[in-house]
Design a protein around this motif. Sequence first.
Motif, short mmCIF file in Angstrom:
data_model
loop_
_atom_site.label_atom_id
_atom_site.label_comp_id
_atom_site.label_asym_id
_atom_site.label_seq_id
_atom_site.Cartn_x
_atom_site.Cartn_y
_atom_site.Cartn_z
N THR A 150 0.85 -1.18 0.00
CA THR A 150 0.00 0.00 0.00
C THR A 150 0.88 1.23 0.00
OG1 THR A 150 -1.82 -1.11 1.15
CG2 THR A 150 -1.76 1.29 1.27
N VAL A 151 0.56 2.19 -0.85
CA VAL A 151 1.36 3.41 -0.98
C VAL A 151 1.17 4.30 0.24
CG1 VAL A 151 1.69 5.53 -2.32
CG2 VAL A 151 1.35 3.33 -3.49
N ASP A 152 2.29 4.67 0.85
CA ASP A 152 2.28 5.60 1.99
C ASP A 152 2.44 7.05 1.54
OD1 ASP A 152 2.21 3.55 3.99
OD2 ASP A 152 4.34 3.19 3.62
N ALA A 153 3.23 7.26 0.50
CA ALA A 153 3.54 8.62 0.07
C ALA A 153 4.11 8.58 -1.34
CB ALA A 153 4.54 9.27 1.02
N VAL A 154 3.94 9.70 -2.02
CA VAL A 154 4.56 9.89 -3.34
C VAL A 154 5.21 11.27 -3.29
CG1 VAL A 154 4.23 9.90 -5.83
CG2 VAL A 154 2.67 8.59 -4.37
N GLU A 155 6.52 11.31 -3.43
CA GLU A 155 7.25 12.57 -3.27
C GLU A 155 8.12 12.84 -4.49
OE1 GLU A 155 9.30 12.48 0.49
OE2 GLU A 155 7.42 12.79 1.58
N VAL A 156 8.44 14.10 -4.68
CA VAL A 156 9.33 14.50 -5.78
C VAL A 156 10.48 15.29 -5.18
CG1 VAL A 156 7.97 16.58 -6.28
CG2 VAL A 156 9.46 15.60 -8.03
N TYR A 157 11.68 15.01 -5.67
CA TYR A 157 12.89 15.66 -5.16
C TYR A 157 13.70 16.22 -6.32
CZ TYR A 157 11.80 12.55 -1.24
OH TYR A 157 11.16 11.87 -0.24
N GLN A 158 14.24 17.42 -6.13
CA GLN A 158 15.24 17.92 -7.06
C GLN A 158 16.50 17.07 -6.92
OE1 GLN A 158 14.68 20.45 -9.41
NE2 GLN A 158 12.61 19.98 -8.71
N ALA A 159 17.24 16.91 -8.00
CA ALA A 159 18.41 16.03 -7.99
C ALA A 159 19.40 16.40 -6.89
CB ALA A 159 19.08 16.06 -9.35
N LYS A 160 19.62 17.69 -6.68
CA LYS A 160 20.61 18.12 -5.69
C LYS A 160 20.15 17.85 -4.26
CE LYS A 160 18.94 22.93 -5.65
NZ LYS A 160 18.45 22.90 -4.25
N ASP A 161 18.85 17.61 -4.07
CA ASP A 161 18.30 17.39 -2.73
C ASP A 161 17.86 15.95 -2.51
OD1 ASP A 161 18.56 20.15 -2.10
OD2 ASP A 161 16.70 20.57 -3.17
N PHE A 162 18.26 15.03 -3.40
CA PHE A 162 17.78 13.65 -3.29
C PHE A 162 18.23 13.04 -1.96
CE2 PHE A 162 17.56 9.12 -4.08
CZ PHE A 162 16.38 9.01 -4.82
N PRO A 163 17.27 12.54 -1.13
CA PRO A 163 17.60 12.04 0.21
C PRO A 163 17.98 10.56 0.21
CG PRO A 163 15.23 12.11 -0.06
CD PRO A 163 15.82 12.59 -1.37
N ASP A 164 19.24 10.26 -0.01
CA ASP A 164 19.69 8.87 -0.12
C ASP A 164 19.22 8.00 1.03
OD1 ASP A 164 21.08 9.36 -2.49
OD2 ASP A 164 22.91 9.92 -1.44
#
Length: 205
Positions: A150-164
């Motif tokens: 079940t999907v908890d969240a759908v998020e978008v990140y700019q490449a420089k801020d990608f949270p590894d």
Amino acid sequence: MARIGNTLIASVTAAALCSGAWLLHGTGAHAPPQPSVTEGRPDPGEEALAAPALPPSPPDRIRIPSIRVNAPLTGLGLTAAGSLDVPPAGQKNLAGWYEAGTTPGETGTAIVAGHVDNAEGPAVFYDLGALKRGSAIEVDRRDGRVARFTVDAVEVYQAKDFPDDKVYGAAKRPELRVITCGGGYSKATGYQGNVVVFAHLTGAA
């Protein structure tokens, strides 16, 4: 292949999916949908609500009915630079999973990635940004079981801020990440970020 932690995957993995060749050359082409802020990460208290983990088993197919995804999965390794390899761009209905990491359904964070488009048009995860919290994802496994997430969240990140760590880090329950390109598009740079779906196991058949 011996399984290793997802933390070895670098954020440049996400950039490898993001050429945007179709939008660059297509006449009248439109960028794929992006998630709204209302689909963001749920409260930590929700993390206890998960089905019992399954034993390890490689996956063969991913289905996301609400966005009409029904695609085979291929195993992905790491490149010489330490980033996750990507599925062949020419096979637009093919997604990949990190086969040295967690398998979908077992405890930990399983990783699935796919292209948003290729030179011919939309690819397997073109509509991933339109996915909503509560949507279902099913993964067919080689042991005959179907892991239901079940999907908890759908998020978008700019490449420089990608949270590894947030995307690839270890989890105490069976979780799934589905990754493609997003975050806006420029002909000069291609896609500027990534869409990431966070999901957890809620059943199996």
